[in-house]
Design a protein around this motif. Sequence first.
Motif, PDB file in Angstrom:
ATOM      1  N   ASP A 155      51.145  65.213  43.768  1.00  0.00           N
ATOM      2  CA  ASP A 155      51.597  65.665  42.450  1.00  0.00           C
ATOM      3  C   ASP A 155      51.714  67.190  42.428  1.00  0.00           C
ATOM      4  OD1 ASP A 155      49.005  66.708  42.074  1.00  0.00           O
ATOM      5  OD2 ASP A 155      48.378  65.048  40.785  1.00  0.00           O
ATOM      6  N   GLN A 156      52.087  67.744  41.287  1.00  0.00           N
ATOM      7  CA  GLN A 156      52.313  69.191  41.171  1.00  0.00           C
ATOM      8  C   GLN A 156      51.043  70.006  41.384  1.00  0.00           C
ATOM      9  OE1 GLN A 156      53.069  66.981  38.806  1.00  0.00           O
ATOM     10  NE2 GLN A 156      51.758  67.416  37.063  1.00  0.00           N
ATOM     11  N   SER A 157      49.876  69.395  41.281  1.00  0.00           N
ATOM     12  CA  SER A 157      48.628  70.129  41.525  1.00  0.00           C
ATOM     13  C   SER A 157      48.181  70.031  42.989  1.00  0.00           C
ATOM     14  CB  SER A 157      47.522  69.623  40.602  1.00  0.00           C
ATOM     15  OG  SER A 157      47.178  68.289  40.934  1.00  0.00           O
ATOM     16  N   LEU A 160      46.884  63.973  46.077  1.00  0.00           N
ATOM     17  CA  LEU A 160      47.583  62.765  46.501  1.00  0.00           C
ATOM     18  C   LEU A 160      47.779  61.833  45.312  1.00  0.00           C
ATOM     19  CD1 LEU A 160      48.732  61.207  48.967  1.00  0.00           C
ATOM     20  CD2 LEU A 160      46.506  60.077  49.115  1.00  0.00           C
ATOM     21  N   ALA A 161      49.047  61.480  45.046  1.00  0.00           N
ATOM     22  CA  ALA A 161      49.362  60.562  43.952  1.00  0.00           C
ATOM     23  C   ALA A 161      49.534  59.142  44.472  1.00  0.00           C
ATOM     24  CB  ALA A 161      50.638  61.011  43.244  1.00  0.00           C
ATOM     25  N   LYS A 162      50.149  59.002  45.650  1.00  0.00           N
ATOM     26  CA  LYS A 162      50.436  57.677  46.181  1.00  0.00           C
ATOM     27  C   LYS A 162      50.787  57.809  47.663  1.00  0.00           C
ATOM     28  CE  LYS A 162      51.326  53.633  44.046  1.00  0.00           C
ATOM     29  NZ  LYS A 162      50.522  52.880  43.188  1.00  0.00           N
ATOM     30  N   ALA A 163      50.524  56.757  48.412  1.00  0.00           N
ATOM     31  CA  ALA A 163      50.926  56.690  49.816  1.00  0.00           C
ATOM     32  C   ALA A 163      51.629  55.364  50.042  1.00  0.00           C
ATOM     33  CB  ALA A 163      49.712  56.822  50.721  1.00  0.00           C
ATOM     34  N   PHE A 164      52.699  55.404  50.804  1.00  0.00           N
ATOM     35  CA  PHE A 164      53.488  54.206  51.068  1.00  0.00           C
ATOM     36  C   PHE A 164      53.767  54.081  52.557  1.00  0.00           C
ATOM     37  CE2 PHE A 164      54.786  55.502  46.768  1.00  0.00           C
ATOM     38  CZ  PHE A 164      54.606  54.323  46.061  1.00  0.00           C
ATOM     39  N   VAL A 165      53.867  52.833  53.001  1.00  0.00           N
ATOM     40  CA  VAL A 165      54.258  52.530  54.371  1.00  0.00           C
ATOM     41  C   VAL A 165      55.520  51.693  54.294  1.00  0.00           C
ATOM     42  CG1 VAL A 165      53.583  51.344  56.499  1.00  0.00           C
ATOM     43  CG2 VAL A 165      51.876  52.591  55.183  1.00  0.00           C
ATOM     44  N   GLY A 166      56.549  52.083  55.034  1.00  0.00           N
ATOM     45  CA  GLY A 166      57.805  51.337  55.036  1.00  0.00           C
ATOM     46  C   GLY A 166      58.752  51.827  53.956  1.00  0.00           C
ATOM     47  N   ASN A 167      59.919  51.167  53.877  1.00  0.00           N
ATOM     48  CA  ASN A 167      60.909  51.513  52.854  1.00  0.00           C
ATOM     49  C   ASN A 167      60.345  51.201  51.474  1.00  0.00           C
ATOM     50  OD1 ASN A 167      62.521  51.279  55.296  1.00  0.00           O
ATOM     51  ND2 ASN A 167      64.260  51.424  53.919  1.00  0.00           N
ATOM     52  N   ILE A 168      60.436  52.160  50.589  1.00  0.00           N
ATOM     53  CA  ILE A 168      59.930  51.914  49.243  1.00  0.00           C
ATOM     54  C   ILE A 168      60.989  52.154  48.179  1.00  0.00           C
ATOM     55  CG2 ILE A 168      57.545  52.389  49.796  1.00  0.00           C
ATOM     56  CD1 ILE A 168      58.135  55.133  48.329  1.00  0.00           C
ATOM     57  N   GLY A 169      61.953  52.963  48.493  1.00  0.00           N
ATOM     58  CA  GLY A 169      62.995  53.267  47.524  1.00  0.00           C
ATOM     59  C   GLY A 169      62.629  54.432  46.631  1.00  0.00           C
ATOM     60  N   VAL A 170      63.629  55.150  46.195  1.00  0.00           N
ATOM     61  CA  VAL A 170      63.418  56.347  45.387  1.00  0.00           C
ATOM     62  C   VAL A 170      62.811  56.041  44.015  1.00  0.00           C
ATOM     63  CG1 VAL A 170      64.575  58.323  44.308  1.00  0.00           C
ATOM     64  CG2 VAL A 170      65.147  57.676  46.656  1.00  0.00           C
ATOM     65  N   PRO A 171      63.158  54.941  43.352  1.00  0.00           N
ATOM     66  CA  PRO A 171      62.506  54.684  42.058  1.00  0.00           C
ATOM     67  C   PRO A 171      60.968  54.656  42.154  1.00  0.00           C
ATOM     68  CG  PRO A 171      64.439  53.303  42.262  1.00  0.00           C
ATOM     69  CD  PRO A 171      64.250  53.968  43.598  1.00  0.00           C
ATOM     70  N   ALA A 172      60.412  54.096  43.224  1.00  0.00           N
ATOM     71  CA  ALA A 172      58.954  54.082  43.393  1.00  0.00           C
ATOM     72  C   ALA A 172      58.417  55.487  43.618  1.00  0.00           C
ATOM     73  CB  ALA A 172      58.573  53.175  44.560  1.00  0.00           C
ATOM     74  N   ILE A 173      59.184  56.315  44.310  1.00  0.00           N
ATOM     75  CA  ILE A 173      58.785  57.713  44.537  1.00  0.00           C
ATOM     76  C   ILE A 173      58.754  58.457  43.206  1.00  0.00           C
ATOM     77  CG2 ILE A 173      59.516  59.911  45.554  1.00  0.00           C
ATOM     78  CD1 ILE A 173      60.700  58.239  47.895  1.00  0.00           C
ATOM     79  N   LEU A 174      59.831  58.304  42.420  1.00  0.00           N
ATOM     80  CA  LEU A 174      59.906  58.991  41.127  1.00  0.00           C
ATOM     81  C   LEU A 174      58.781  58.538  40.194  1.00  0.00           C
ATOM     82  CD1 LEU A 174      63.781  58.921  40.661  1.00  0.00           C
ATOM     83  CD2 LEU A 174      62.354  60.909  41.203  1.00  0.00           C
ATOM     84  N   ASP A 175      58.463  57.267  40.262  1.00  0.00           N
ATOM     85  CA  ASP A 175      57.368  56.743  39.444  1.00  0.00           C
ATOM     86  C   ASP A 175      56.026  57.355  39.865  1.00  0.00           C
ATOM     87  OD1 ASP A 175      56.418  54.931  37.383  1.00  0.00           O
ATOM     88  OD2 ASP A 175      55.523  53.780  39.013  1.00  0.00           O
ATOM     89  N   ALA A 176      55.848  57.571  41.166  1.00  0.00           N
ATOM     90  CA  ALA A 176      54.594  58.117  41.673  1.00  0.00           C
ATOM     91  C   ALA A 176      54.380  59.573  41.297  1.00  0.00           C
ATOM     92  CB  ALA A 176      54.540  57.980  43.199  1.00  0.00           C
ATOM     93  N   VAL A 177      55.453  60.337  41.090  1.00  0.00           N
ATOM     94  CA  VAL A 177      55.304  61.759  40.762  1.00  0.00           C
ATOM     95  C   VAL A 177      55.274  62.032  39.259  1.00  0.00           C
ATOM     96  CG1 VAL A 177      56.261  62.632  42.921  1.00  0.00           C
ATOM     97  CG2 VAL A 177      57.769  62.281  40.969  1.00  0.00           C
ATOM     98  N   LYS A 178      55.383  60.993  38.442  1.00  0.00           N
ATOM     99  CA  LYS A 178      55.345  61.170  36.970  1.00  0.00           C
ATOM    100  C   LYS A 178      54.003  61.666  36.528  1.00  0.00           C
ATOM    101  CE  LYS A 178      58.819  57.870  35.603  1.00  0.00           C
ATOM    102  NZ  LYS A 178      59.107  56.647  34.899  1.00  0.00           N
TER     103      LYS A 178
END
Length: 178
Positions: A155-157, A160-178
């Motif tokens: 996150d901006q601070s 660690l907000a989230k960790a993923f293994v494999g293809n996850i897609g950008v929507p999951a990335i955007l959700d993790a940085v909210k």
Amino acid sequence: MFTLLKLPSQEICVKQFFILIVFIVSALFATAQKDASPNSLSKFEAIPTFTVYTVPDSIAFTNKDLLKNKPLIIMFFSPDCEHCQKETKELLSYKEELKNIQILMVSPSSYSMIKQFYQEYALSTMPNIKLGNDLNYALGSIYQLRTFPSMFIYDQSGKLAKAFVGNIGVPAILDAVK
């Protein structure tokens, strides 16, 4: 001439071997989770110290070069990995949505392979992406990587907000940085 006789014990061994292979493959798929477990990620709560060498200029890029107060995605990839190629294409299709997120794509592959990947996918069109060579797999060793792509989203601070293994897609990335 020799005649090979099929003994009942050979048939049992083949069946046992097949069962063992199925078990191993099942275990591997079971551990290749999309979302890594929180217990194994506690050591990555903060962005680690690192140095990678960027493409196309081979300049050292470190954790000190990261922009403050901006989310960060560290994506480990291999240029010849089909899943990594798919994830990269998706990142490029979300340029606008990702423009305020730092993306560090890191690979242990040869510098020439990484540079070719950089050019082939026109990654210079996204100035927020840094593509780096993880010399001697130093950063990959810190994260104990086993699968490409793997992503660690901060996150901006800088936590660690989230960790993923494999293809996850950008929507999951955007959700993790909210």
